[in-house]
Motif scaffolding. Structure first.
Motif, PDB file in Angstrom:
ATOM      1  N   ARG A  27       0.354 -28.252 -15.249  1.00  0.00           N
ATOM      2  CA  ARG A  27      -0.682 -28.971 -14.499  1.00  0.00           C
ATOM      3  C   ARG A  27      -0.501 -30.480 -14.580  1.00  0.00           C
ATOM      4  O   ARG A  27      -0.663 -31.185 -13.590  1.00  0.00           O
ATOM      5  CB  ARG A  27      -2.070 -28.578 -15.028  1.00  0.00           C
ATOM      6  CG  ARG A  27      -2.528 -27.199 -14.620  1.00  0.00           C
ATOM      7  CD  ARG A  27      -4.015 -27.015 -14.860  1.00  0.00           C
ATOM      8  NE  ARG A  27      -4.351 -27.149 -16.269  1.00  0.00           N
ATOM      9  CZ  ARG A  27      -4.379 -26.137 -17.128  1.00  0.00           C
ATOM     10  NH1 ARG A  27      -4.053 -24.923 -16.713  1.00  0.00           N
ATOM     11  NH2 ARG A  27      -4.719 -26.332 -18.385  1.00  0.00           N
ATOM     12  N   VAL A  28      -0.181 -30.982 -15.772  1.00  0.00           N
ATOM     13  CA  VAL A  28      -0.140 -32.432 -15.929  1.00  0.00           C
ATOM     14  C   VAL A  28       1.191 -33.050 -15.520  1.00  0.00           C
ATOM     15  O   VAL A  28       1.244 -34.214 -15.113  1.00  0.00           O
ATOM     16  CB  VAL A  28      -0.484 -32.839 -17.383  1.00  0.00           C
ATOM     17  CG1 VAL A  28      -1.889 -32.405 -17.739  1.00  0.00           C
ATOM     18  CG2 VAL A  28       0.520 -32.273 -18.368  1.00  0.00           C
ATOM     19  N   SER A  29       2.294 -32.291 -15.608  1.00  0.00           N
ATOM     20  CA  SER A  29       3.595 -32.862 -15.266  1.00  0.00           C
ATOM     21  C   SER A  29       3.900 -32.802 -13.782  1.00  0.00           C
ATOM     22  O   SER A  29       4.755 -33.540 -13.285  1.00  0.00           O
ATOM     23  CB  SER A  29       4.713 -32.137 -16.033  1.00  0.00           C
ATOM     24  OG  SER A  29       4.836 -30.799 -15.575  1.00  0.00           O
ATOM     25  N   GLY A  30       3.198 -31.909 -13.074  1.00  0.00           N
ATOM     26  CA  GLY A  30       3.443 -31.770 -11.643  1.00  0.00           C
ATOM     27  C   GLY A  30       4.649 -30.921 -11.304  1.00  0.00           C
ATOM     28  O   GLY A  30       4.989 -30.760 -10.123  1.00  0.00           O
ATOM     29  N   LEU A  31       5.345 -30.344 -12.288  1.00  0.00           N
ATOM     30  CA  LEU A  31       6.521 -29.506 -12.044  1.00  0.00           C
ATOM     31  C   LEU A  31       6.094 -28.057 -11.869  1.00  0.00           C
ATOM     32  O   LEU A  31       5.060 -27.623 -12.397  1.00  0.00           O
ATOM     33  CB  LEU A  31       7.497 -29.629 -13.216  1.00  0.00           C
ATOM     34  CG  LEU A  31       8.085 -31.032 -13.459  1.00  0.00           C
ATOM     35  CD1 LEU A  31       8.887 -31.057 -14.742  1.00  0.00           C
ATOM     36  CD2 LEU A  31       8.959 -31.458 -12.279  1.00  0.00           C
ATOM     37  N   GLU A  49      10.835 -35.247 -18.884  1.00  0.00           N
ATOM     38  CA  GLU A  49       9.467 -35.405 -18.392  1.00  0.00           C
ATOM     39  C   GLU A  49       8.532 -34.394 -19.064  1.00  0.00           C
ATOM     40  O   GLU A  49       7.438 -34.734 -19.522  1.00  0.00           O
ATOM     41  CB  GLU A  49       9.429 -35.233 -16.877  1.00  0.00           C
ATOM     42  CG  GLU A  49       8.042 -35.277 -16.254  1.00  0.00           C
ATOM     43  CD  GLU A  49       7.427 -36.671 -16.236  1.00  0.00           C
ATOM     44  OE1 GLU A  49       6.264 -36.799 -15.845  1.00  0.00           O
ATOM     45  OE2 GLU A  49       8.130 -37.637 -16.617  1.00  0.00           O
ATOM     46  N   VAL A  50       8.979 -33.148 -19.139  1.00  0.00           N
ATOM     47  CA  VAL A  50       8.163 -32.107 -19.768  1.00  0.00           C
ATOM     48  C   VAL A  50       7.948 -32.421 -21.241  1.00  0.00           C
ATOM     49  O   VAL A  50       6.833 -32.305 -21.771  1.00  0.00           O
ATOM     50  CB  VAL A  50       8.813 -30.719 -19.586  1.00  0.00           C
ATOM     51  CG1 VAL A  50       8.076 -29.674 -20.420  1.00  0.00           C
ATOM     52  CG2 VAL A  50       8.800 -30.313 -18.123  1.00  0.00           C
ATOM     53  N   LEU A  51       9.003 -32.843 -21.927  1.00  0.00           N
ATOM     54  CA  LEU A  51       8.878 -33.142 -23.350  1.00  0.00           C
ATOM     55  C   LEU A  51       8.036 -34.391 -23.607  1.00  0.00           C
ATOM     56  O   LEU A  51       7.343 -34.481 -24.630  1.00  0.00           O
ATOM     57  CB  LEU A  51      10.258 -33.295 -23.978  1.00  0.00           C
ATOM     58  CG  LEU A  51      11.058 -31.995 -24.131  1.00  0.00           C
ATOM     59  CD1 LEU A  51      12.391 -32.263 -24.808  1.00  0.00           C
ATOM     60  CD2 LEU A  51      10.275 -30.966 -24.934  1.00  0.00           C
ATOM     61  N   ALA A  78      18.222 -33.839 -19.312  1.00  0.00           N
ATOM     62  CA  ALA A  78      18.008 -34.040 -17.872  1.00  0.00           C
ATOM     63  C   ALA A  78      16.623 -34.648 -17.644  1.00  0.00           C
ATOM     64  O   ALA A  78      15.710 -34.409 -18.440  1.00  0.00           O
ATOM     65  CB  ALA A  78      18.127 -32.705 -17.135  1.00  0.00           C
ATOM     66  N   PRO A  79      16.423 -35.413 -16.564  1.00  0.00           N
ATOM     67  CA  PRO A  79      15.139 -36.104 -16.344  1.00  0.00           C
ATOM     68  C   PRO A  79      13.930 -35.175 -16.331  1.00  0.00           C
ATOM     69  O   PRO A  79      12.882 -35.526 -16.893  1.00  0.00           O
ATOM     70  CB  PRO A  79      15.329 -36.784 -14.986  1.00  0.00           C
ATOM     71  CG  PRO A  79      16.801 -36.983 -14.877  1.00  0.00           C
ATOM     72  CD  PRO A  79      17.424 -35.802 -15.553  1.00  0.00           C
ATOM     73  N   ASP A  80      14.035 -33.979 -15.687  1.00  0.00           N
ATOM     74  CA  ASP A  80      12.866 -33.111 -15.624  1.00  0.00           C
ATOM     75  C   ASP A  80      12.542 -32.510 -16.999  1.00  0.00           C
ATOM     76  O   ASP A  80      11.373 -32.315 -17.353  1.00  0.00           O
ATOM     77  CB  ASP A  80      13.032 -32.012 -14.578  1.00  0.00           C
ATOM     78  CG  ASP A  80      14.286 -31.189 -14.791  1.00  0.00           C
ATOM     79  OD1 ASP A  80      15.129 -31.595 -15.596  1.00  0.00           O
ATOM     80  OD2 ASP A  80      14.427 -30.143 -14.124  1.00  0.00           O
ATOM     81  N   GLY A 101       9.602 -23.640 -17.276  1.00  0.00           N
ATOM     82  CA  GLY A 101      10.250 -22.620 -18.091  1.00  0.00           C
ATOM     83  C   GLY A 101      11.649 -23.027 -18.519  1.00  0.00           C
ATOM     84  O   GLY A 101      12.037 -22.842 -19.677  1.00  0.00           O
ATOM     85  N   ALA A 102      12.421 -23.612 -17.581  1.00  0.00           N
ATOM     86  CA  ALA A 102      13.787 -24.035 -17.913  1.00  0.00           C
ATOM     87  C   ALA A 102      13.771 -25.160 -18.945  1.00  0.00           C
ATOM     88  O   ALA A 102      14.583 -25.172 -19.884  1.00  0.00           O
ATOM     89  CB  ALA A 102      14.502 -24.490 -16.635  1.00  0.00           C
ATOM     90  N   ALA A 103      12.844 -26.085 -18.792  1.00  0.00           N
ATOM     91  CA  ALA A 103      12.757 -27.197 -19.733  1.00  0.00           C
ATOM     92  C   ALA A 103      12.384 -26.706 -21.126  1.00  0.00           C
ATOM     93  O   ALA A 103      12.944 -27.147 -22.135  1.00  0.00           O
ATOM     94  CB  ALA A 103      11.730 -28.214 -19.239  1.00  0.00           C
ATOM     95  N   LEU A 104      11.436 -25.763 -21.207  1.00  0.00           N
ATOM     96  CA  LEU A 104      11.037 -25.234 -22.507  1.00  0.00           C
ATOM     97  C   LEU A 104      12.166 -24.448 -23.156  1.00  0.00           C
ATOM     98  O   LEU A 104      12.328 -24.466 -24.390  1.00  0.00           O
ATOM     99  CB  LEU A 104       9.793 -24.355 -22.352  1.00  0.00           C
ATOM    100  CG  LEU A 104       8.505 -25.079 -21.920  1.00  0.00           C
ATOM    101  CD1 LEU A 104       7.358 -24.092 -21.769  1.00  0.00           C
ATOM    102  CD2 LEU A 104       8.130 -26.172 -22.920  1.00  0.00           C
ATOM    103  N   GLU A 105      12.958 -23.768 -22.326  1.00  0.00           N
ATOM    104  CA  GLU A 105      14.095 -23.016 -22.876  1.00  0.00           C
ATOM    105  C   GLU A 105      15.115 -23.963 -23.510  1.00  0.00           C
ATOM    106  O   GLU A 105      15.627 -23.715 -24.613  1.00  0.00           O
ATOM    107  CB  GLU A 105      14.762 -22.191 -21.777  1.00  0.00           C
ATOM    108  CG  GLU A 105      15.898 -21.310 -22.281  1.00  0.00           C
ATOM    109  CD  GLU A 105      16.530 -20.488 -21.167  1.00  0.00           C
ATOM    110  OE1 GLU A 105      17.502 -19.793 -21.458  1.00  0.00           O
ATOM    111  OE2 GLU A 105      16.039 -20.555 -20.019  1.00  0.00           O
TER     112      GLU A 105
END
Length: 758
Positions: free
Chosen positions: A308-312, A289-291, A284-286, A318-322
C-alpha cells in the motif's frame, strides 16, 4: 525514602524506583525543576519569576502552581526535597542521581585513570543535548543559561568519549568502536576523532566503512572551509601499511546479491558490515524502495502494508522480499517479517534523505489515522510516525487519535502518557489550532486518570473554552465548558457545574446542527444529573431530539438525558429503554465511561425495584468495566454495589462494609449517598434501626453537601422510620419537618412514593 533519578541529558526525565514518572505538561515547570536541580542554593521567588514568567502571566501565581506540581514529583513522605518559604525556593539534591552531575564529576576525578566500565556507564546516559526541546528561546535569561549548560555538557561528553576511545583502542578495539562512532556524531568536524574511528575500523577489518568515513570526513571539512591537517589520510594509509590483523569479532555471513556476481569485496573474509554495505549498493531500485519502506515501518512489517505505501504491485513486492530474505536482510517469524539485524534497518533508514523520511512518516501517520478499524497495538505506531513527520500539528493530532484509541480499549496509562505528550507538543503551535488540540487532549486526559489538581484543571478548561470562543471555534468552546462542568459535578461543585453546562449550550447557538444537538443533549443530561432547571432540560432535549431526527443523527447523550428525566418522573420502563440505548451507543463508540454510567443507571433501577439478582448480574459487568477504567470512583462503587446486593440476598453486610472504605476514599459523594441510603433501607428491613440511622445520616451529609434534593428526601424518610423504631420520636419529628421543607424542591417522583405518614 525512594530512589530518585533526574536525567537532563536529552529530554528531561524523572525516574522513581526504576520507573519513569509522568511529568507536568508545562515546559516552564519542567524548566524550573532543571534550574533548581543544577544549583545547590536557594533562589528568591522574585528571581525565579523574572527567569521564567512574563509580567502579564501573574508570575507569582504561576510559580506557586509550578511548585505544587514539583512537590508531587520529587517529595517523599517525611522527606521534602523541594524547600520553599515565603521568600525563597531550593531543591535538596543530596539523595538524587543527576546524569549531568555524574558526567562532570567523572571528568573532575581524572577520566584517564578511572575504571573504564564506570566511564562507559556514565557515557551511556548521554541521550542528547542538555534539556533537549526545553530551551525556551523567548525567555532570554533562561535560554542563555540553558545554552551555556548545553555547551558545557557537550564538551564534557566529547572529552569522556575521547578518553574511552584512547584507553580501549589497543586492548579492546571492538569495545572502543561505539564510543568512536558516538564521538564523531557529536563532533563531525573533529578530524582527529574521525581519524581514530578510521583506525579502529581498519583494525577490525572493515575497510569499506573506513573508506566511507574517510570520504565523508573530507567532504565535511571541505563544505565547512576547514583545511585538513592530514590526520584522515594518515589514518587511512598508516593502518593499511602496517597490515591488518584478523579480527576475532566476526559476525554472521551475508551472501552476495543473487543478481550480481560476487567480487573480492564480498568474499566471506570481509566483515559482516562491509558485506552488508556491498549488497545494499547492488540492490535493484524497486527492491531498495521496498526495503526503504520496510526500514521506516520497522519493526512492524507486513507485505500488505508495504504494497500500500510503496505503490508497487504484489509481484514486485514478492520479488523484493524474496531477494531480501535470500540476502538475510529479512526473515519470517511467527509475528511476521522482521529485519534479521537492527543494523540493516538502521543502515537503510540512514540512507534516506531527511526530507523524504519525513514525507514517508507523514504518509504512514495519515494512513493509520484514517483507518476506521485501527487496533490498540497501532496506537504507538501512529504517534511514532507522526512525531517523525516534521509537522508539529500532525504529531499533536495523531496523539489525540492514539489517546482516544487507547481509551476505547481501556489502556488508560498509555492514553494518559500520550495525552501528556500531546499537551507538551501543542506548546509548539499557536492560535486556534493550539487551543482546539489542547481541549481535545484534556478530554483524553480526563477520561484516562483522575487529576491531582482538578480545580486548577477546571479553571484551565474554562480559560481555553473562552479563548476558543474568541477564535470562533464554537465546537471546542462547547467541549471546554462541558468538560469543566463534568469535572465540577464529579467533585460536588454543582452550582458551577450547572452554569458551565448552560454556557456550553449557549456558545453553540450559532454553530452547525451537529454541534447544537450535542450541546443541547449534553446540557440536558447534566441538568438532569444535577436535578436543576428540569423544565429547561426537557425543553432543550425536545429541541435536540427534533433536530437530530431531521438530520438523522444519534448521540449517546440524547437517550441518556431522556432516561434520567424519565426516571426522575417515575416512568421506569421508558427510562430503562433509554438507558439500554445509551449503553449500546457508548459501547459502539468506545466511550467506556459513558457505558459505565448507563450500566450504573440500569443497576440502580434494578435495586430500586428490589430485583437484586438482576442488580447483582449488572454489578458484575460494572466491576469488570470499572477495573479497566481510570483510577477513579467507578471500580470502588461497583464493588460496593456488589456488597449491597450480597447483603440483600444473604443478610451478610461484611463485604459491603469492607468496600465502603474505598468508595469513601474515592470521594464520590453522589455515589456514596445513593449506596448508603439503600444500605439503610436494607438495615430497616432487617430490623437494625441503629445501623440504619448511622448509614442514613452519612448519606444525608453527602446529599446536603451536593444539594441533591432526592437523596436528602430519601435519607430523611429513612431516618424518620429508624428513629420511630428506636422510639426516638423527637428526632423522627425533626426529620419529618425537614422532609416537609423539601416539598418545593425538585425531588424525584420515585422518591416521593415512599412518604411517611404522620
Amino acid at each position: 525514602m525512594s530512589a530518585l533519578t533526574l536525567n537532563l541529558l536529552g529530554d528531561l526525565e524523572v525516574i522513581r524506583d526504576g520507573q519513569a514518572v509522568p511529568l507536568p505538561p508545562s515546559k516552564k515547570t519542567r524548566a524550573l525543576l532543571a534550574y533548581l536541580a543544577l544549583h545547590a542554593r536557594p533562589f528568591s521567588r522574585e528571581h525565579l519569576c523574572d527567569l521564567l514568567w512574563e509580567l502579564p502571566d501573574d508570575p507569582r501565581g504561576s510559580l506557586r502552581w509550578s511548585l505544587s506540581k514539583l512537590r508531587r514529583l520529587v517529595d517523599d513522605p517525611g522527606h521534602p526535597r523541594l524547600i520553599a518559604d515565603r521568600l525563597s525556593v531550593s531543591l535538596d539534591t543530596r539523595a538524587m542521581d543527576i546524569d549531568v552531575n555524574a558526567l562532570h564529576a567523572a571528568l573532575d576525578t581524572h577520566a584517564e585513570t578511572s575504571d573504564p566500565a564506570t566511564l562507559e556507564a556514565i557515557a551511556a546516559r548521554y541521550r542528547g543535548p542538555f534539556l533537549e526541546g526545553l530551551d525556551l528561546a523567548n525567555l532570554h535569561d533562561f535560554h542563555s543559561w540553558c545554552l551555556a549548560e548545553r555547551e558545557r555538557a557537550l564538551r564534557a561528553q566529547t572529552t569522556l568519549l575521547a578518553a574511552l576511545v584512547e584507553r580501549l583502542a589497543t586492548s579492546s578495539p571492538e569495545r572502543a568502536l561505539p564510543h568512536a562512532y558516538a564521538l564523531v556524531r557529536l563532533s563531525p568536524f573533529d578530524e582527529k576523532a574521525r581519524a581514530k574511528l578510521i583506525e579502529l575500523l581498519l583494525t577490525l577489518r572493515r575497510p569499506r566503512a573506513a573508506d566511507h568515513h574517510f570520504q565523508q570526513g573530507l567532504r565535511l571539512l571541505k563544505q565547512a572551509g576547514i583545511a585538513s591537517s592530514g590526520a584522515l589520510l594518515r589514518a587511512r594509509r598508516g593502518t593499511a601499511a602496517q597490515g591488518v590483523t584478523a579480527s576475532p569479532y566476526r559476525s554472521a555471513e551475508v551472501p552476495p546479491s543473487a543478481t550480481q556476481p560476487a567480487t573480492t569485496e564480498t568474499v566471506p573474509d570481509l566483515p559482516w558490515e562491509d558485506r552488508m554495505e556491498a549488497a545494499l549498493e547492488r540492490l535493484a531500485p524497486d527492491v531498495r524502495e521496498v526495503l526503504d519502506w520496510a526500514a521506516v515501518l520497522s519493526p512492524r512489517l507486513d507485505a500488505a502494508t508495504l504494497g500500500r505505501v510503496s505503490g508497487l504491485d504484489d509481484a514486485h513486492i514478492g520479488a523484493a522480499l524474496e531477494v531480501a530474505e535470500r540476502l538475510q536482510f529479512l526473515e519470517a517469524t511467527e509475528g511476521g517479517l522482521r529485519f534479521s539485524h537492527e543494523r540493516v534497518a538502521h543502515r537503510l533508514y540512514a540512507g534516506i534523505s531527511v526530507a523524504r523520511r519525513q514525507l514517508m512518516h507523514r504518509h504512514l501517520a495519515e494512513r493509520l489515522a484514517q483507518d476506521p478499524a485501527l487496533e490498540l497495538e497501532h496506537a504507538d505506531d501512529l504517534a511514532h510516525h507522526a512525531r517523525l513527520s516534521g509537522d508539529p500539528e500532525l504529531a499533536t493530532r495523531a496523539l489525540v487519535t492514539a489517546g482516544r484509541l487507547c481509551l476505547r480499549f481501556c489502556a488508560n496509562e498509555q492514553a494518559q502518557r500520550l495525552a501528556q505528550e500531546g499537551i507538551a507538543q501543542a506548546e509548539r503551535l499557536s492560535g486556534g489550532r493550539r487551543l482546539c488540540l489542547l481541549l481535545e487532549l484534556h478530554e483524553v486526559l480526563l477520561s484516562a486518570a483522575p487529576l491531582d489538581d482538578w480545580e486548577a484543571t477546571a479553571e484551565t478548561l474554562v480559560m481555553l473554552a473562552e479563548r476558543a470562543l474568541e477564535h470562533g471555534a464554537l465546537a471546542h468552546a462547547r467541549l471546554g465548558y462541558q468538560l469543566a462542568s463534568h469535572l465540577r459535578w464529579a467533585h460536588g461543585q454543582w452550582a458551577n457545574a450547572r452554569e458551565e453546562a448552560l454556557q456550553s449550550e449557549r456558545v453553540t447557538r450559532s454553530a452547525d446542527d451537529t454541534e447544537q444537538i450535542i450541546a443541547m443533549a449534553e446540557t440536558a443530561k447534566c441538568l438532569a444529573m444535577l436535578e436543576r432547571d428540569l423544565d429547561q432540560a426537557r425543553a432543550m432535549l425536545a429541541d435536540a431530539q427534533k433536530l437530530a431526527t431531521q438530520r438523522r443523527l444519534s448521540h449517546p447523550a440524547l437517550p441518556m438525558a431522556e432516561g434520567l428525566l424519565a426516571w426522575h418522573a417515575d416512568r421506569q420502563d421508558e427510562a430503562e429503554t433509554h438507558f439500554k440505548e445509551a449503553r449500546t451507543l457508548c459501547k459502539a463508540g468506545g466511550d467506556r465511561l459513558g457505558e459505565f454510567q448507563a450500566n450504573e443507571s440500569l443497576m440502580m433501577m434494578a435495586v430500586e425495584h428490589g430485583r437484586f439478582d438482576d442488580a447483582q448480574a449488572r454489578c458484575a459487568v460494572l466491576a469488570a468495566l470499572g477495573e479497566r477504567l481510570r483510577d477513579g470512583s467507578e471500580a470502588p462503587f461497583a464493588h460496593a454495589a456488589q456488597g449491597l446486593c450480597h447483603y440483600a440476598l444473604t443478610d451478610d453486610a461484611a463485604p459491603l462494609e469492607a468496600a465502603l472504605g474505598a468508595l469513601r476514599d474515592a470521594d464520590a459523594k453522589h455515589r456514596l449517598a445513593w449506596l448508603l441510603n439503600r444500605t439503610a433501607r436494607l438495615d430497616l428491613q432487617r430490623a437494625r434501626p441503629a445501623a440504619a440511622v448511622m448509614h442514613a445520616r452519612e448519606a444525608l451529609a453527602c446529599a446536603q453537601t451536593l444539594e441533591r434534593a432526592s437523596e436528602q428526601w430519601v435519607a430523611h424518610r429513612l431516618l424518620v422510620e429508624a428513629h420511630r423504631a428506636l422510639d426516638e420520636l423527637a428526632a423522627a419529628r425533626s426529620h419529618a419537618a425537614d422532609m416537609a421543607a423539601l416539598d418545593q424542591a425538585p425531588v424525584a417522583l420515585w422518591a416521593r412514593r415512599g412518604q411517611i405518614a404522620e
